[in-house]
Design an enzyme around this catalytic site. Structure first.
Site, PDB file in Angstrom:
ATOM      1  N   TYR A   1      15.253 -21.225  43.821  1.00  0.00           N
ATOM      2  CA  TYR A   1      14.945 -22.624  43.512  1.00  0.00           C
ATOM      3  C   TYR A   1      15.683 -23.028  42.242  1.00  0.00           C
ATOM      4  O   TYR A   1      16.211 -24.117  42.109  1.00  0.00           O
ATOM      5  CB  TYR A   1      13.449 -22.807  43.250  1.00  0.00           C
ATOM      6  CG  TYR A   1      12.548 -22.739  44.440  1.00  0.00           C
ATOM      7  CD1 TYR A   1      12.407 -23.839  45.281  1.00  0.00           C
ATOM      8  CD2 TYR A   1      11.802 -21.613  44.715  1.00  0.00           C
ATOM      9  CE1 TYR A   1      11.553 -23.797  46.360  1.00  0.00           C
ATOM     10  CE2 TYR A   1      10.948 -21.556  45.802  1.00  0.00           C
ATOM     11  CZ  TYR A   1      10.828 -22.652  46.623  1.00  0.00           C
ATOM     12  OH  TYR A   1       9.981 -22.607  47.690  1.00  0.00           O
TER      13      TYR A   1
ATOM     14  N   ASN B   1       4.325 -26.699  40.772  1.00  0.00           N
ATOM     15  CA  ASN B   1       5.447 -26.883  41.666  1.00  0.00           C
ATOM     16  C   ASN B   1       6.764 -26.415  41.082  1.00  0.00           C
ATOM     17  O   ASN B   1       7.260 -26.973  40.113  1.00  0.00           O
ATOM     18  CB  ASN B   1       5.554 -28.362  42.048  1.00  0.00           C
ATOM     19  CG  ASN B   1       6.171 -28.523  43.403  1.00  0.00           C
ATOM     20  OD1 ASN B   1       6.766 -27.597  43.928  1.00  0.00           O
ATOM     21  ND2 ASN B   1       6.044 -29.698  43.968  1.00  0.00           N
TER      22      ASN B   1
ATOM     23  N   GLY C   1       4.375 -28.368  48.338  1.00  0.00           N
ATOM     24  CA  GLY C   1       4.051 -28.903  47.021  1.00  0.00           C
ATOM     25  C   GLY C   1       4.701 -30.240  46.743  1.00  0.00           C
ATOM     26  O   GLY C   1       4.169 -31.061  45.986  1.00  0.00           O
TER      27      GLY C   1
ATOM     28  N   GLN D   1       0.805  -1.220   0.000  1.00  0.00           N
ATOM     29  CA  GLN D   1       0.000   0.000   0.000  1.00  0.00           C
ATOM     30  C   GLN D   1       0.844   1.278   0.000  1.00  0.00           C
ATOM     31  O   GLN D   1       2.015   1.263   0.372  1.00  0.00           O
ATOM     32  CB  GLN D   1      -0.923   0.035   1.227  1.00  0.00           C
ATOM     33  CG  GLN D   1      -1.997  -1.031   1.184  1.00  0.00           C
ATOM     34  CD  GLN D   1      -1.737  -2.092   2.240  1.00  0.00           C
ATOM     35  OE1 GLN D   1      -0.617  -2.560   2.392  1.00  0.00           O
ATOM     36  NE2 GLN D   1      -2.789  -2.479   2.944  1.00  0.00           N
TER      37      GLN D   1
END
Lengths: 568, 254
Positions: A343, A499, A463, A157
């Site tokens: 973790y 977990n 968990g 365009q």
């Protein structure tokens, strides 16, 4: 089980650097004399930065000496540095939070902004429906146009707005095919060269899988997928693909065949990196929770770089996987906050998991004659219950004894979840690499969890009570719960979804099964090839090294906005 | 045939100590005296001498629904009085702390009534009606379940179970809720949540190394008993894992 002697102790250098002047085997030390939070250069930097910000904005900010526990700042014990495993680079823990680490952000950006789109359907439409000629020359011209359009430029365009190339310089498209003759005719700038990037054995398998088909590896701008989401990637890509076909093949912009091209690019011919998630975790495609473990193991490229070291290749998946699934997915998308980082980092710092895993490799060699440095499907061990039990028991007992023998290492992994994830990962990797079976690896993980819990009368946080104490029943056998093989499981698999400290390791266990066999790919050859591309901003063959670069502020990311904001 | 609990496998003294703590038929040695008032101070839930806050009226004053379960289960004193539910939380050093998180939970389930234990790696919490809690906490602190240096009562900021010990032998506690004096007596100067106490509470001297080693309920190859050496324990875990793998949670021996 039969304990073997292994003298390397890969973690010792890191422990000596972290706890300088201290005996890593002593059970006594001193506390409360470290000058609190000010012992850390990074925390001091944070405090100074916050002062400036407060002056500028007039709102209080980081103030650990007042806000932490009502005036008792952290740092009553030594705030440790960490070595990013197998890099020799020591960093502060803060530098491994994804907000502080541009490499971590880019790894996820590079996955989220990627789709693989087949070209066969589009070429069939052009040739059979429209009678257009498709040749290497027209494909090269199309790719030239596509690499103009994909970052956000107009091709058809008049009077269109466009994006600044300097803001979207990470966006491009390359192609790959298993047809050598066709590959030779593609301009090198547009080709992912399978022969150059993979070992000859891997390349042969991958090319056979791809066949004569051709695929586009598309990476939309980082800044776009950040502003929108992973679901945008296929849409942005499909729009630019459609416009580029129109321009390259002189099509009518409104003719019905365009719909076929769009359908192919948006649906029929597209491979997403991740599937959509159900309503309660609602995310579109290409978001972390939908990445299958088999796919993730293909995204990570370490087995291409270290084909004769499946342990190293798997450990790189652990690093990348825990960062993405623990730190970003569970830690931020699903939970929020900062606690999830440690973790994850336990699994890719200080060479601790590396040591445990190589112990498993040595045990495989000593007891079963499995030479992990020569991966071969014919050499893998039958995945029987007895063998899984033996491997996981020995690797787990060794890991527990190492933690016990080196109290500084126990202090390094001060949380039970950290130790649980690391020990179970070493067990799982040993089982999967040795047997070439991902479910055997997962089963080894769960025996480790039971054994850990009984030995120390503790495991991880709540968990772990769920998935790790019922996992025996849904791992080696898939029959009891109509479960899936490891390759098809993912972060949203039942029991796996909530977990931290598991998903990255599971992905690596799945990958390890294939790296131990010397397979060219784990689940999807297209994705394996796509992420081998050296033009990507993040190097997926060395994720841990990239994280280390990010931590010491040497990683150059994409998606920066400095071109359009005031200089600072 | 009536069910007879076995309290776990193992031939080691660690396994035997675990069975001993769990078995309610065995009376554990009382190794220190702590007054009721001192227990209340350490717990920090109410001022000594104050009335128990209640969550509901005493059961005797309530219209109890006609429920067969209520007829079978005799309420504890705390439940009868309508006490609120409060907690005590322990941190156990991995260097031979006399009890350990799962061990505590199992022991409490065998020995106490009306409890809700929670088990993590670095702490173990038990919640119940307040007056029941005070009795349970007193037992948990006065008996061989507790050592002043290697066990700690901590409501929050529990970090320490896996850390090396301080030179004075105490487990790390960033809040230093307890300190050890010149004569080797451990005193609590803060309650379990870390609020300073109006007066210190003495829990006596730490038990010596030989005692804690002999009474340990954790395997530890450096400071205690090696897990690897208790072959029966290891084989038992492998057996449970194999049966669960093959048969889910309805295991049948082949």
């Amino acid at each position: 089980m039969a304990k073997i002697e292994r003298s390397q102790k890969l973690f010792l250098d890191a422990l000596k650097e972290k706890f300088q002047g201290q005996d890593p085997e002593s059970v006594k030390t001193t506390f409360y004399n470290f000058n609190g939070v000010r012992q850390s250069p990074r925390k001091r930097e944070f405090m100074a930065a916050a002062k400036g910000i407060e002056m500028e904005r007039g709102i209080s900010m980081y103030d650990p000496e007042h806000c932490h526990l009502g005036g008792l700042p952290m740092g009553q014990r030594q705030l440790m540095t960490y070595e990013v495993s197998q890099t020799g680079v020591f960093v502060e823990g803060d530098d491994l939070h994804f907000v502080n680490n541009a490499a971590m952000q880019q790894m996820w950006d590079d996955i989220r902004r990627t789709v693989v789109v087949g070209m066969d359907l589009a070429h069939a439409t052009l040739q059979k429906r429209l009678g257009k000629e498709v040749t290497p020359e027209t494909i090269n011209e199309y790719l030239h146009i596509l690499n103009h359009a994909m970052p956000g430029a107009a091709v058809v365009q008049e009077h269109m707005v466009e994006t600044h190339p300097g803001l979207v310089d990470d966006c491009y498209c390359k192609v790959f095919t298993g047809d050598d003759a066709m590959a030779d005719d593609i301009e090198p700038q547009f080709l992912i060269n399978i022969d150059k990037l993979f070992t000859s054995e891997q390349a042969e398998v991958l090319k056979e899988q791809v066949g004569k088909s051709m695929y586009q590896a598309i990476h939309i701008p980082t800044i776009v997928s950040r502003t929108c989401d992973g679901g945008t990637t296929s849409r942005w890509s499909a729009m630019q693909i459609g416009m580029s076909f129109i321009a390259a093949y002189r099509m009518c912009a409104g003719e019905a065949a365009v719909a076929d091209l769009s359908f192919a690019a948006k649906h029929a011919g597209v491979s997403q990196m991740a599937s959509i998630l159900p309503a309660r975790r609602a995310r579109g495609p290409n978001e972390p929770g939908g990445i299958k473990f088999g796919v993730f193991s293909d995204i990570i490229q370490a087995n291409r770089k270290y084909p004769n070291d499946p342990a190293r290749a798997s450990l790189e998946v652990v690093g990348a996987g825990t960062m993405l699934f623990d730190q970003i997915w569970l830690g931020s998308y699903m939970s929020g906050g900062v606690g999830f980082t440690q973790y994850a980092t336990a699994a890719y710092t200080d060479n601790i998991l590396d040591e445990y895993t190589y112990y498993g490799m040595d045990y495989l060699k000593d007891k079963y004659g499995f030479d992990y440095s020569n991966p071969d499907p014919a050499a893998t061990i039958a995945p029987t219950q007895e063998i899984v039990n033996d491997l996981a028991t020995e690797v787990n007992l060794n890991a527990m004894e190492q933690y016990e023998g080196y109290p500084t290492m126990m202090e390094d992994h001060f949380g039970g979840s950290q130790r649980a994830g690391v020990m179970a990962a070493a067990c799982g990797l040993t089982c999967s690499i040795g047997t070439g079976n991902s479910n055997a690896g997962l089963n080894g993980w769960y025996l480790s969890m039971l054994m850990h819990k009984e030995g120390w009368s503790r495991l991880g946080f709540f968990g772990y009570d769920l998935q790790d104490q019922c996992g025996s029943a849904n791992s080696l056998s898939m029959e009891p719960d109509r479960g899936l093989m490891g390759e098809l499981r993912g972060p949203n698999y039942p029991n796996y979804a909530m977990n931290v400290g598991h998903q990255g390791e599971y992905a690596a266990i799945v990958g390890g099964a294939h790296y131990g066999r010397g397979d060219a790919f784990c689940f999807d050859p297209l994705i394996k090839i796509c992420f081998a591309d050296p033009s990507l901003t993040f190097d997926f063959s060395e994720p841990r090294r990239e994280f280390a670069k990010g931590a010491i502020r040497e990683f150059k990311p994409a998606g920066e906005r400095s071109l359009i904001i005031p200089a600072r | 045939m009536a069910y007879k609990p076995q309290y776990g496998p193992g031939t080691s003294h660690v396994a035997e100590n675990r069975r001993r703590q769990m078995n309610p038929d065995i009376e554990l040695d009382k190794v220190r005296n702590v007054t009721d008032e001192d227990i209340v101070l350490i717990l920090g839930h109410r001022a000594p001498g104050s009335a128990y806050p209640t969550a509901h009226p005493p059961l005797a004053e309530q219209q109890e629904p006609d429920c067969p379960i209520r007829k079978i289960v005799k309420p504890t004193d705390g439940a009868k009085a309508g006490d609120r539910v409060r907690y005590v939380q322990f941190v156990d050093s991995m260097y031979n702390g006399p009890s350990q998180p799962y061990q505590r939970t199992y022991t409490e389930c065998y020995r106490f009534r009306g409890i809700d234990p929670g088990t993590l790696s670095g702490r173990q919490i038990v919640e119940c009606r307040e007056r029941d809690l005070e009795g349970y906490a007193k037992w948990l602190i006065e008996t061989e379940m507790f050592d002043p240096a290697l066990t700690s009562v901590r409501g929050a900021t529990v970090h320490g179970h896996s850390l090396r010990l301080a030179e004075d032998g105490l487990m790390f506690d960033m809040l230093q809720r307890c300190i050890i004096g010149d004569e080797g007596v451990v005193t609590y100067v803060k309650d379990q949540i870390g609020e300073p106490l109006d007066r210190a509470v003495s829990l006596g001297k730490p038990l010596d190394d030989a005692w804690v080693k002999a009474h340990s309920t954790i395997f530890h190859s450096l400071v205690g008993s090696s897990y690897r050496d208790d072959k029966e324990y290891i084989e038992y875990i492998q057996r449970i894992h194999s049966l669960r793998t093959k048969y889910g949670f309805m295991p049948v021996e082949e």
